[in-house]
Design a protein around this motif. Structure first.
Motif, PDB file in Angstrom:
ATOM      1  N   GLY A 146       0.820  -1.203   0.000  1.00 33.65           N
ATOM      2  CA  GLY A 146       0.000   0.000   0.000  1.00 33.65           C
ATOM      3  C   GLY A 146       0.849   1.246   0.000  1.00 33.65           C
ATOM      4  N   HIS A 147       0.215   2.392   0.290  1.00 32.24           N
ATOM      5  CA  HIS A 147       0.938   3.651   0.375  1.00 32.24           C
ATOM      6  C   HIS A 147       0.264   4.538   1.411  1.00 32.24           C
ATOM      7  CE1 HIS A 147      -2.268   4.362  -2.583  1.00 32.24           C
ATOM      8  NE2 HIS A 147      -2.210   5.644  -2.254  1.00 32.24           N
ATOM      9  N   TYR A 148       0.899   5.669   1.726  1.00 33.77           N
ATOM     10  CA  TYR A 148       0.393   6.551   2.766  1.00 33.77           C
ATOM     11  C   TYR A 148       0.532   8.007   2.346  1.00 33.77           C
ATOM     12  CZ  TYR A 148       5.319   7.365   3.805  1.00 33.77           C
ATOM     13  OH  TYR A 148       6.648   7.699   3.692  1.00 33.77           O
ATOM     14  N   SER A 149      -0.217   8.870   3.034  1.00 35.96           N
ATOM     15  CA  SER A 149      -0.108  10.323   2.881  1.00 35.96           C
ATOM     16  C   SER A 149      -0.172  10.916   4.276  1.00 35.96           C
ATOM     17  CB  SER A 149      -1.247  10.856   2.009  1.00 35.96           C
ATOM     18  OG  SER A 149      -1.218  12.270   1.950  1.00 35.96           O
ATOM     19  N   MET A 150       0.902  11.606   4.709  1.00 38.42           N
ATOM     20  CA  MET A 150       1.033  12.082   6.077  1.00 38.42           C
ATOM     21  C   MET A 150       1.126  13.605   6.115  1.00 38.42           C
ATOM     22  SD  MET A 150       4.089  11.167   8.819  1.00 38.42           S
ATOM     23  CE  MET A 150       3.524   9.472   9.018  1.00 38.42           C
ATOM     24  N   LEU A 157       4.902  18.187  14.107  1.00 36.68           N
ATOM     25  CA  LEU A 157       3.913  17.441  14.880  1.00 36.68           C
ATOM     26  C   LEU A 157       2.934  16.785  13.915  1.00 36.68           C
ATOM     27  CD1 LEU A 157       3.041  19.929  17.775  1.00 36.68           C
ATOM     28  CD2 LEU A 157       4.649  18.013  17.800  1.00 36.68           C
ATOM     29  N   PRO A 158       2.733  15.471  14.003  1.00 39.90           N
ATOM     30  CA  PRO A 158       1.801  14.802  13.092  1.00 39.90           C
ATOM     31  C   PRO A 158       0.368  15.234  13.352  1.00 39.90           C
ATOM     32  CG  PRO A 158       2.518  13.305  14.820  1.00 39.90           C
ATOM     33  CD  PRO A 158       3.342  14.541  14.974  1.00 39.90           C
ATOM     34  N   VAL A 159      -0.384  15.397  12.275  1.00 34.37           N
ATOM     35  CA  VAL A 159      -1.789  15.790  12.376  1.00 34.37           C
ATOM     36  C   VAL A 159      -2.690  14.660  11.915  1.00 34.37           C
ATOM     37  CG1 VAL A 159      -3.555  17.412  11.593  1.00 34.37           C
ATOM     38  CG2 VAL A 159      -1.225  18.226  12.034  1.00 34.37           C
ATOM     39  N   CYS A 160      -2.410  14.151  10.728  1.00 36.77           N
ATOM     40  CA  CYS A 160      -3.280  13.137  10.136  1.00 36.77           C
ATOM     41  C   CYS A 160      -2.492  12.324   9.117  1.00 36.77           C
ATOM     42  CB  CYS A 160      -4.477  13.809   9.478  1.00 36.77           C
ATOM     43  SG  CYS A 160      -5.579  12.701   8.584  1.00 36.77           S
ATOM     44  N   THR A 161      -2.726  11.015   9.101  1.00 36.74           N
ATOM     45  CA  THR A 161      -2.094  10.149   8.116  1.00 36.74           C
ATOM     46  C   THR A 161      -3.143   9.227   7.516  1.00 36.74           C
ATOM     47  OG1 THR A 161      -0.031  10.144   9.387  1.00 36.74           O
ATOM     48  CG2 THR A 161      -0.254   8.491   7.669  1.00 36.74           C
ATOM     49  N   MET A 162      -3.144   9.140   6.187  1.00 30.90           N
ATOM     50  CA  MET A 162      -4.041   8.243   5.470  1.00 30.90           C
ATOM     51  C   MET A 162      -3.234   7.036   4.987  1.00 30.90           C
ATOM     52  SD  MET A 162      -6.895  10.075   5.492  1.00 30.90           S
ATOM     53  CE  MET A 162      -7.901   9.310   4.225  1.00 30.90           C
ATOM     54  N   TYR A 163      -3.742   5.847   5.268  1.00 35.08           N
ATOM     55  CA  TYR A 163      -3.096   4.618   4.807  1.00 35.08           C
ATOM     56  C   TYR A 163      -4.026   3.908   3.824  1.00 35.08           C
ATOM     57  CZ  TYR A 163       0.202   5.306   8.627  1.00 35.08           C
ATOM     58  OH  TYR A 163       1.157   5.837   9.468  1.00 35.08           O
ATOM     59  N   TYR A 164      -3.471   3.581   2.655  1.00 32.43           N
ATOM     60  CA  TYR A 164      -4.242   2.923   1.611  1.00 32.43           C
ATOM     61  C   TYR A 164      -3.644   1.540   1.366  1.00 32.43           C
ATOM     62  CZ  TYR A 164      -5.326   7.854   0.857  1.00 32.43           C
ATOM     63  OH  TYR A 164      -5.671   9.175   1.037  1.00 32.43           O
ATOM     64  N   HIS A 165      -4.446   0.509   1.604  1.00 37.77           N
ATOM     65  CA  HIS A 165      -3.996  -0.874   1.477  1.00 37.77           C
ATOM     66  C   HIS A 165      -4.917  -1.582   0.497  1.00 37.77           C
ATOM     67  CE1 HIS A 165      -3.641  -5.147   2.902  1.00 37.77           C
ATOM     68  NE2 HIS A 165      -2.364  -4.821   2.916  1.00 37.77           N
ATOM     69  N   GLU A 166      -4.455  -2.683  -0.081  1.00 41.29           N
ATOM     70  CA  GLU A 166      -5.251  -3.367  -1.089  1.00 41.29           C
ATOM     71  C   GLU A 166      -6.566  -3.908  -0.532  1.00 41.29           C
ATOM     72  OE1 GLU A 166      -2.978  -6.587  -2.601  1.00 41.29           O
ATOM     73  OE2 GLU A 166      -2.757  -7.597  -0.667  1.00 41.29           O
ATOM     74  N   SER A 167      -6.625  -4.164   0.786  1.00 36.48           N
ATOM     75  CA  SER A 167      -7.855  -4.711   1.354  1.00 36.48           C
ATOM     76  C   SER A 167      -8.592  -3.736   2.265  1.00 36.48           C
ATOM     77  CB  SER A 167      -7.550  -5.994   2.143  1.00 36.48           C
ATOM     78  OG  SER A 167      -6.672  -5.720   3.219  1.00 36.48           O
ATOM     79  N   THR A 168      -7.911  -2.709   2.765  1.00 38.00           N
ATOM     80  CA  THR A 168      -8.551  -1.751   3.660  1.00 38.00           C
ATOM     81  C   THR A 168      -7.797  -0.435   3.640  1.00 38.00           C
ATOM     82  OG1 THR A 168      -9.302  -1.363   5.940  1.00 38.00           O
ATOM     83  CG2 THR A 168      -7.189  -2.456   5.671  1.00 38.00           C
TER      84      THR A 168
END
Length: 214
Positions: A146-150, A157-168
């Motif tokens: 998968g991949h991510y967008s942070m 300081l981290p605010v939000c991270t999106m994780y995209y995976h083949e199943s979820t």
């Protein structure tokens, strides 16, 4: 539905960013705060308090305690990223499992190989106190296919991270952050975990902080 939501979020980010090839990934400081994990289908996977030691590369996350919800899972995780091990703790039953970390990626630090996508102004950049400026970093996760967008603040300081995976796909958001370790004892191995043998990892299993929500 969740694929459509992910696409809209990605389009909004790319439409609002300013590309810059000269940024280098920063590293977050010590932190205490709250973390929520939500699937892009709208389910609350987990919500709880975290403590993060940036220098020691340690993370404690306890979910579904102070703000329990019917749909979130109860987790108590203590992770030692440099050592490549973590503990799943059950304080109620005074039990513990010690496991190997196959992947050390987590939502509180930008991976060294991340790619800078651009800068986003959330809210209003022209009205004082009514906007938040963040940098957006992206990258792939070969182990998770998968991949991510942070998104992180200018102070890393981290605010939000999106994780995209083949199943979820899911989103991790960070709130109420304080730049300190308020309770260092949370990063110490509990008595019930001392002396626990390292469990064997079944073939094909990948243990990581992110895999707890897959």
């Amino acid at each position: 539905m969740y694929a459509a939501i992910a696409l809209v979020v990605f389009m909004c980010l790319t439409a609002s960013t300013r590309a810059d090839q000269h940024h280098q990934p920063c590293h977050a400081p010590n932190m205490t705060g709250f973390m929520s994990v939500l699937s892009l289908k709208g389910d609350v996977k987990a919500f709880g308090a975290f403590t993060y030691d940036s220098m020691g590369k340690k993370l404690r996350f306890r979910s579904n305690e102070s703000h329990p919800t019917n749909t979130s899972m109860g987790l108590d995780l203590l992770m030692f990223f440099d050592e490549g091990i973590f503990y799943e703790i059950d304080s109620k039953n005074q039990s513990c499992e010690k496991k190997t970390l196959q992947c050390t990626q987590h939502p509180l630090d930008i991976p060294d190989d991340a790619t800078f996508l651009g800068t986003v102004n959330t809210g209003s950049a022209s009205i004082e106190g009514e906007g938040l400026k963040t940098n957006v970093w992206t990258g792939s996760m070969p182990d998770m296919k998968g991949h991510y967008s942070m998104s992180v603040t200018m102070g890393c300081l981290p605010v939000c991270t999106m994780y995209y995976h083949e199943s979820t796909s899911f989103m991790v958001s960070i709130t109420e952050v304080e730049v300190e370790i308020k309770d260092p004892d949370l990063l110490v191995v509990p008595a019930c975990c001392l002396g626990q043998p390292l469990e064997e990892t079944p073939e094909g299993t990948v243990h990581s902080f992110l895999n707890e929500f897959m």
